[in-house]
Every structure is written in structure tokens, then in C-alpha cells.
Design a protein around this motif. Sequence first.
Motif, PDB file in Angstrom:
ATOM      1  N   TYR A 167       0.845  -1.210   0.000  1.00  0.00           N
ATOM      2  CA  TYR A 167       0.000   0.000   0.000  1.00  0.00           C
ATOM      3  C   TYR A 167       0.874   1.253   0.000  1.00  0.00           C
ATOM      4  O   TYR A 167       0.523   2.264  -0.616  1.00  0.00           O
ATOM      5  CB  TYR A 167      -0.984  -0.102   1.173  1.00  0.00           C
ATOM      6  CG  TYR A 167      -1.551  -1.507   1.177  1.00  0.00           C
ATOM      7  CD1 TYR A 167      -2.497  -1.884   0.216  1.00  0.00           C
ATOM      8  CD2 TYR A 167      -1.032  -2.518   2.002  1.00  0.00           C
ATOM      9  CE1 TYR A 167      -2.934  -3.201   0.113  1.00  0.00           C
ATOM     10  CE2 TYR A 167      -1.456  -3.835   1.907  1.00  0.00           C
ATOM     11  CZ  TYR A 167      -2.410  -4.173   0.962  1.00  0.00           C
ATOM     12  OH  TYR A 167      -2.817  -5.481   0.834  1.00  0.00           O
ATOM     13  N   SER A 171       1.028   3.967  -3.105  1.00  0.00           N
ATOM     14  CA  SER A 171       1.004   5.406  -2.826  1.00  0.00           C
ATOM     15  C   SER A 171       2.138   6.121  -3.548  1.00  0.00           C
ATOM     16  O   SER A 171       1.927   7.149  -4.203  1.00  0.00           O
ATOM     17  CB  SER A 171       1.164   5.680  -1.322  1.00  0.00           C
ATOM     18  OG  SER A 171       0.240   4.924  -0.571  1.00  0.00           O
ATOM     19  N   ALA A 174       1.748   6.234  -7.228  1.00  0.00           N
ATOM     20  CA  ALA A 174       0.741   7.269  -7.563  1.00  0.00           C
ATOM     21  C   ALA A 174       1.372   8.666  -7.491  1.00  0.00           C
ATOM     22  O   ALA A 174       1.063   9.543  -8.300  1.00  0.00           O
ATOM     23  CB  ALA A 174      -0.453   7.173  -6.611  1.00  0.00           C
ATOM     24  N   THR A 202      -6.556   4.559   3.184  1.00  0.00           N
ATOM     25  CA  THR A 202      -7.711   4.869   2.345  1.00  0.00           C
ATOM     26  C   THR A 202      -8.048   6.358   2.395  1.00  0.00           C
ATOM     27  O   THR A 202      -8.292   6.979   1.354  1.00  0.00           O
ATOM     28  CB  THR A 202      -8.923   4.015   2.782  1.00  0.00           C
ATOM     29  OG1 THR A 202      -8.484   2.667   2.897  1.00  0.00           O
ATOM     30  CG2 THR A 202     -10.033   4.070   1.775  1.00  0.00           C
ATOM     31  N   TRP A 205      -5.356   8.356   0.552  1.00  0.00           N
ATOM     32  CA  TRP A 205      -5.480   8.240  -0.903  1.00  0.00           C
ATOM     33  C   TRP A 205      -6.545   9.204  -1.423  1.00  0.00           C
ATOM     34  O   TRP A 205      -6.335   9.921  -2.404  1.00  0.00           O
ATOM     35  CB  TRP A 205      -5.834   6.793  -1.300  1.00  0.00           C
ATOM     36  CG  TRP A 205      -4.703   5.821  -1.096  1.00  0.00           C
ATOM     37  CD1 TRP A 205      -3.381   6.134  -0.944  1.00  0.00           C
ATOM     38  CD2 TRP A 205      -4.793   4.397  -1.007  1.00  0.00           C
ATOM     39  NE1 TRP A 205      -2.643   4.986  -0.778  1.00  0.00           N
ATOM     40  CE2 TRP A 205      -3.469   3.902  -0.811  1.00  0.00           C
ATOM     41  CE3 TRP A 205      -5.844   3.480  -1.076  1.00  0.00           C
ATOM     42  CZ2 TRP A 205      -3.200   2.533  -0.686  1.00  0.00           C
ATOM     43  CZ3 TRP A 205      -5.563   2.128  -0.946  1.00  0.00           C
ATOM     44  CH2 TRP A 205      -4.253   1.659  -0.755  1.00  0.00           C
ATOM     45  N   TYR A 209      -4.720  11.705  -3.607  1.00  0.00           N
ATOM     46  CA  TYR A 209      -4.708  11.198  -4.978  1.00  0.00           C
ATOM     47  C   TYR A 209      -6.083  11.093  -5.638  1.00  0.00           C
ATOM     48  O   TYR A 209      -6.169  10.676  -6.794  1.00  0.00           O
ATOM     49  CB  TYR A 209      -4.020   9.818  -5.016  1.00  0.00           C
ATOM     50  CG  TYR A 209      -2.571   9.874  -4.570  1.00  0.00           C
ATOM     51  CD1 TYR A 209      -1.642  10.647  -5.276  1.00  0.00           C
ATOM     52  CD2 TYR A 209      -2.138   9.184  -3.448  1.00  0.00           C
ATOM     53  CE1 TYR A 209      -0.315  10.719  -4.872  1.00  0.00           C
ATOM     54  CE2 TYR A 209      -0.809   9.245  -3.035  1.00  0.00           C
ATOM     55  CZ  TYR A 209       0.091  10.016  -3.744  1.00  0.00           C
ATOM     56  OH  TYR A 209       1.394  10.082  -3.340  1.00  0.00           O
ATOM     57  N   ILE A 213      -5.919   6.036  -7.217  1.00  0.00           N
ATOM     58  CA  ILE A 213      -5.669   4.694  -6.687  1.00  0.00           C
ATOM     59  C   ILE A 213      -6.997   3.981  -6.456  1.00  0.00           C
ATOM     60  O   ILE A 213      -7.875   4.496  -5.764  1.00  0.00           O
ATOM     61  CB  ILE A 213      -4.902   4.749  -5.344  1.00  0.00           C
ATOM     62  CG1 ILE A 213      -3.558   5.457  -5.521  1.00  0.00           C
ATOM     63  CG2 ILE A 213      -4.704   3.338  -4.771  1.00  0.00           C
ATOM     64  CD1 ILE A 213      -2.733   5.578  -4.253  1.00  0.00           C
ATOM     65  N   ILE A 338       2.961   8.132   2.197  1.00  0.00           N
ATOM     66  CA  ILE A 338       1.929   8.371   1.191  1.00  0.00           C
ATOM     67  C   ILE A 338       2.556   9.153   0.041  1.00  0.00           C
ATOM     68  O   ILE A 338       2.327   8.891  -1.131  1.00  0.00           O
ATOM     69  CB  ILE A 338       0.744   9.165   1.794  1.00  0.00           C
ATOM     70  CG1 ILE A 338       0.156   8.406   2.998  1.00  0.00           C
ATOM     71  CG2 ILE A 338      -0.312   9.475   0.736  1.00  0.00           C
ATOM     72  CD1 ILE A 338      -0.422   7.038   2.698  1.00  0.00           C
TER      73      ILE A 338
END
Length: 396
Positions: A167, A171, A174, A202, A205, A209, A213, A338
Amino acid sequence: TAGHVVVVGGGFGGATAAKYIKRGNPAIAVTLIEPKKTFYTCPFSNLVLAGERSLDSIGHNYQELKEVYGVEVVHAYAEDVDPVAHTVRLSTGSTLKYDRLVLSPGIDIRWDALEGYDQAAAELAPHAWQAGEQTRLLRRQLEAMDDGDTFILSAPANPFRCPPGPYERASLIAHYFSQHKPRSKVLILDSKDNFSKQGLFTSAWQEVYGDRIEWVGLSGDGKVVRVDAQKREVETEFGTRHKAGVLNVVPPQKAGKIAERAGVTNSSGWVPVNPRTFEAELAADIYVVGDATVAAPMPKSGFAANAQGKVAAAAIVASLEGTSTVDPHWANTCYSLINPDYGISVAGVYRLENNEIVSPQGSGGLSASDADGWVRRAEAEYAVGWYNAISQDTWG
Ligand code: FAD
């Protein structure tokens, strides 16, 4: 003599054990077996994938272990262990005799577990779950990928190396896309419904982003069962096909092969240990630390491998001296980025209860879900501090 310890594997667990045995009693002869002259860490390799760090910057060598601590380092592969004769056979053809053996071989990929994913497929759809060549390959693919294509990451079921790793990788890739491939997306196909720091990931993101994602869990048909590395395609349990621009398969794993050869793994493919010493349950005088072990609730992390390496070192020094050790306590923190200025973490504290590893009620925890931006920036800085400190502690 004070005894001879052979350590197999110069990663987080093995290098730490070798160093701390020498620190505990410099008269003990320690031989470290590790094929690589430079060890590239998985921690911070996701930053390399994102183009935010060089591969060189996550490389470590064995100079200080040799010169400062007097560890004998042999760059070879341990091929076999005879637990009765107390010997290790090396790829160089020589055989070493040990009084105590430490194995910290990390993980091996279960090449038979995912249809279509074998060693040849990993050259086309890298796992990059062992850092170095695989990291370089995945980075090159990301650079060469067309803007607008999708990066697909297939994440395995538990247990596996570094629970938050997939994860964090999603990140940081992304992040790279947001700067260099603005039309590209990240799709995570997951073989489970819950993952480490899920709530924090979550919402970060969403915040950072938007819809770049996408995560699909087990119950949403996220479990990949077939890989076509040539076409960069995967097929899920219920027959959905996904085509990637770059395909990153994080496959199911097991303890490094030498643990199997030594006869210390059980049917799970991992190594049960006495958590007080990290001596293998299935063989006397063989200590196993790091990812290869069954040490839940401790995660398969570099931090945990380092901490376990110290526990095994203390137990070995004591047993060679004919004394005994105290009950260990452990801590673990896993930082995830992240982006390079946004960090989150999970921390755990562990101790023994009835000879089992437990996490005491109320200890440990997660970054606050409602923290301010400066807290996220501070945690990203702590991650760098953690990386520098643990690297120093492990390899010098
Ligand atoms: P390793 O560090 O992999 O060391 C094993 C060594 O043994 C290797 O050098 C190998 O060459 C050697 N070896 C294997 N077999 C033999 C043999 N037969 N003979 C001789 N040598 C052998 N952990 C954290 O704490 N924090 C993080 O931020 C973090 N980020 C991660 C990100 C990613 C993408 C990944 C994949 C992992 C991350 N981890 C992190 C997890 C961490 O990398 C592992 O938990 C850690 O490396 C485990 O240490 P180990 O000693 O068990 O194995």
C-alpha cells in the motif's frame, strides 16, 4: 575456545545477530554467510521506484562488521545444513562446523502458488519484494510506461513480508504518476479484505490522490489466480481479466529455502521458534530470526528482524557461556509514506506471556486519523530518522 557461531544471511536479522554476538562476547568466533557484497534494503525501495531516491542510497556493505566487530564475512550461498553433525555446506564447496547456527534467510517466493508466475515471469512482471535487481527492473518499466496506462499491483493473502508494503508502494507510484504520468492510474488487486493501516491509507489516498488509486479486495473479486506475464494480464478468482501497462505481482511467500534444508520449517512453510530465545522448535542449536519465523503478532518487518536478531544474540552468548537470559521485550514501528512529505505509522510493543508473544492491552497504536498536515510531515521525517538509525544499528 568461546565457540563458533555461523550466521546465514546478512540482512536485517542476520547482520544484527552477527554484530550483537560480537558485542556480547568478542571471543566468540562469528562467520557470516551472505552471497551479496552490497545488501539493498526493501525499506525505502518504494522511494527508489518513485524516483525519489537512488538505489545506491539504500545499499549497505559489510565493512564495519568485519573491521570494527571482527565478524568473518564469507560471500557465498549456504546450500545445506546438517543439524546433527552441526555443519553448513557452502556453494564454494567448503563445509563449516558450528556450535550455534543463526538463520535469517528472509523469504523465498512460492513459485508454484500462482498459476503462470515463475522465475521467468518475474523478469517480465517483477515482484520487487527482494530489493536490488528487481527494484531496478520495476523502476525501468515504470519510467518506460505510457502515460494513461495502468499500474497493477497484485497483493497476497497473509502472512507475507511487510504488511503495509504493497500500500506504501501503490502510494509512492501514484505520487510518481501525479508528476510524470498524469493520466495513469494504480489498481491494487488484493487477496484479502483487510490490510495494515487500511483506514489511514484509504483516507490519505482520497485526500492526496483522488481516484488515482483503486483498491479491490477479496470480496470484490480482487484475488488474482492466474498471471500472463507476457501480455501483462491477470485473471481473478471469478474470471475478470485486467491488463496492465506495468504489472507488479507480490506473490505468496515462505521462509528462505535454507530453513527447509535445515529441517526447521513446519507445514506452513515458516519456522516455529521458542520466542524466548528464537531457537527453532525443530532443531537444537539452530536459531532463526526475521521474516522466516512464525512470530505473530510481531509483523514480518526489518524492525522486528533486527529486534529478534538481538534476542537470539543474547541467548546464544548466554548459552555458550553457560548462563541464562532474561525474558525479552520487543517493539516495532512501521512507517509508510503516502508521498515523501506525508508519513503514517503503526507501532507495537510485545512481551512474553506463557511463552507466547503478546501485545499488551493498550500498547502500540496508529497515527491519529485526524492529525494535522504538520504531523504527517513530521512522521515522514521520522521515517528517514528510523531508516538511518536501523541501518546504522544493523550494518554500521
Ligand atoms: P532479509 O533482510 O531479506 O535478509 C535475508 C538475507 O539472507 C539476504 O541478504 C539473502 O541474500 C540472504 N540469504 C538467503 N538465503 C541464503 C543462503 N542460503 N545463504 C546465504 N545467504 C542467504 N520493514 C520495516 O521494518 N520497515 C519498512 O519500512 C519496510 N519496508 C518494506 C518495503 C518493502 C517494499 C518490502 C518488500 C519490505 C519492507 N520491509 C520493511 C520488510 C523488511 O524488508 C523485511 O522484514 C526484512 O528484510 C527481514 O529481514 P530478514 O533478515 O528476515 O531478511
